[in-house]
Design a protein around this motif. Sequence first.
Motif, short mmCIF file in Angstrom:
data_model
loop_
_atom_site.label_atom_id
_atom_site.label_comp_id
_atom_site.label_asym_id
_atom_site.label_seq_id
_atom_site.Cartn_x
_atom_site.Cartn_y
_atom_site.Cartn_z
N LYS A 25 0.82 -1.20 0.00
CA LYS A 25 0.00 0.00 0.00
C LYS A 25 0.86 1.26 0.00
O LYS A 25 0.63 2.19 -0.79
CB LYS A 25 -0.92 0.00 1.22
N HIS A 26 1.87 1.29 0.86
CA HIS A 26 2.73 2.48 0.95
C HIS A 26 3.60 2.63 -0.31
O HIS A 26 3.81 3.76 -0.78
CB HIS A 26 3.60 2.42 2.20
N PHE A 27 4.10 1.53 -0.86
CA PHE A 27 4.88 1.63 -2.10
C PHE A 27 4.01 2.19 -3.22
O PHE A 27 4.46 3.04 -4.01
CB PHE A 27 5.44 0.26 -2.50
N ASN A 28 2.77 1.72 -3.31
CA ASN A 28 1.85 2.22 -4.34
C ASN A 28 1.54 3.70 -4.15
O ASN A 28 1.46 4.47 -5.11
CB ASN A 28 0.56 1.41 -4.34
N GLN A 29 1.37 4.11 -2.89
CA GLN A 29 1.09 5.51 -2.61
C GLN A 29 2.29 6.38 -2.98
O GLN A 29 2.13 7.48 -3.52
CB GLN A 29 0.72 5.69 -1.15
N ALA A 30 3.49 5.89 -2.68
CA ALA A 30 4.70 6.64 -3.05
C ALA A 30 4.77 6.82 -4.56
O ALA A 30 5.10 7.91 -5.06
CB ALA A 30 5.94 5.92 -2.54
N LEU A 31 4.46 5.77 -5.31
CA LEU A 31 4.51 5.83 -6.77
C LEU A 31 3.39 6.66 -7.36
O LEU A 31 3.56 7.28 -8.42
CB LEU A 31 4.48 4.40 -7.35
N GLU A 32 2.25 6.68 -6.69
CA GLU A 32 1.15 7.53 -7.16
C GLU A 32 1.53 9.01 -7.05
O GLU A 32 1.22 9.82 -7.92
CB GLU A 32 -0.10 7.25 -6.33
N ILE A 33 2.24 9.33 -5.97
CA ILE A 33 2.69 10.71 -5.76
C ILE A 33 3.86 11.04 -6.67
O ILE A 33 3.92 12.12 -7.27
CB ILE A 33 3.10 10.92 -4.28
N GLN A 34 4.80 10.11 -6.78
CA GLN A 34 6.02 10.32 -7.56
C GLN A 34 6.28 9.08 -8.42
O GLN A 34 6.97 8.15 -7.99
CB GLN A 34 7.21 10.58 -6.62
N PRO A 35 5.74 9.04 -9.64
CA PRO A 35 5.84 7.84 -10.48
C PRO A 35 7.26 7.38 -10.76
O PRO A 35 7.50 6.19 -11.00
CB PRO A 35 5.14 8.27 -11.79
N GLU A 36 8.23 8.30 -10.71
CA GLU A 36 9.62 7.93 -10.98
C GLU A 36 10.39 7.56 -9.71
O GLU A 36 11.63 7.48 -9.73
CB GLU A 36 10.34 9.07 -11.70
N HIS A 37 9.70 7.31 -8.62
CA HIS A 37 10.36 6.94 -7.36
C HIS A 37 10.94 5.53 -7.51
O HIS A 37 10.25 4.53 -7.34
CB HIS A 37 9.36 6.99 -6.21
N MET A 38 12.23 5.46 -7.81
CA MET A 38 12.87 4.18 -8.16
C MET A 38 12.91 3.22 -6.98
O MET A 38 12.73 2.01 -7.16
CB MET A 38 14.29 4.44 -8.67
N LEU A 39 13.15 3.73 -5.79
CA LEU A 39 13.22 2.84 -4.62
C LEU A 39 11.86 2.19 -4.35
O LEU A 39 11.78 1.00 -4.06
CB LEU A 39 13.69 3.61 -3.40
N ALA A 40 10.80 2.99 -4.47
CA ALA A 40 9.46 2.44 -4.25
C ALA A 40 9.11 1.44 -5.34
O ALA A 40 8.50 0.39 -5.07
CB ALA A 40 8.43 3.57 -4.21
N ALA A 41 9.49 1.76 -6.59
CA ALA A 41 9.21 0.84 -7.70
C ALA A 41 9.94 -0.48 -7.52
O ALA A 41 9.37 -1.56 -7.74
CB ALA A 41 9.63 1.49 -9.03
N ASN A 42 11.20 -0.40 -7.07
CA ASN A 42 11.98 -1.61 -6.85
C ASN A 42 11.42 -2.41 -5.67
O ASN A 42 11.32 -3.65 -5.73
CB ASN A 42 13.44 -1.25 -6.59
N GLY A 43 11.02 -1.71 -4.59
CA GLY A 43 10.44 -2.38 -3.44
C GLY A 43 9.14 -3.08 -3.81
O GLY A 43 8.90 -4.23 -3.40
#
Length: 237
Positions: A209-227
């Motif tokens: 849920k938190h990784f998805n929220q991070a990516l929704e806010i910042q689609p290029e968030h590489m750490l969240a995308a990798n996680g």
Amino acid sequence: MAGILGAWSFLMERKGINMDKLAKGIEEMKEHNYEQAAKWFTEAIDENPEEPLGYINFGNLLLHMKDYERAQRFFERAIEKDSHAATAYYGLGNTFYDQENYARAQEQFLRAIEEGLNEADVHFMMGMTFVHQDHQRLALPYLMTASEMDEHDIDIQFQYGLCLAQNEDIEHAEKQMNHVLQLEANHSDAHYNLGVIALYKEDADAALKHFNQALEIQPEHMLAANGKKQLENLLDN
């Protein structure tokens, strides 16, 4: 910046200095009129050459313009005029910090604190010098002090939470990251770190849920995308 300007105003009032030209210079700085700010600061120095505040203000202007060599000279000149000028040590610390000379910055921030500068900014910067030298445990008390002094500064609150996590104080780190989200709901890095904490607590649903929220806010968030990718692969298997 606001805290330091307040400290300078206090010093000018205490010393009975005519604040007019320094205040005008500070206002011009806020409006990004650097040439005009330099003019006011120069006049203030010419009128009061033994007063350190003119040099401190000019040093801060040069620091803002990334003219580090000249900024250092102005802060050092202020210290020559008054060895107890706390804001001069703070400015000098920022000059070294911006050049990634964290050990020398640390010396100046500590001296500023010793000389009575008790602002959230200086404790925060002191803590960050330790962070950049991978001494997170030494950074923690300074970042904690800064967070207590300014509960609404998002950068301070986030860095304190990150330092708590790096010191493996997971429960307090989680509370701190949630506090950051109360200040700024769309803080992608806070969501990412809460995802990591959720993984640590073996709560895969909360982590995703938190990784998805991070990516929704910042689609290029590489750490969240990798996680997210690694977690989804783990769940698929």
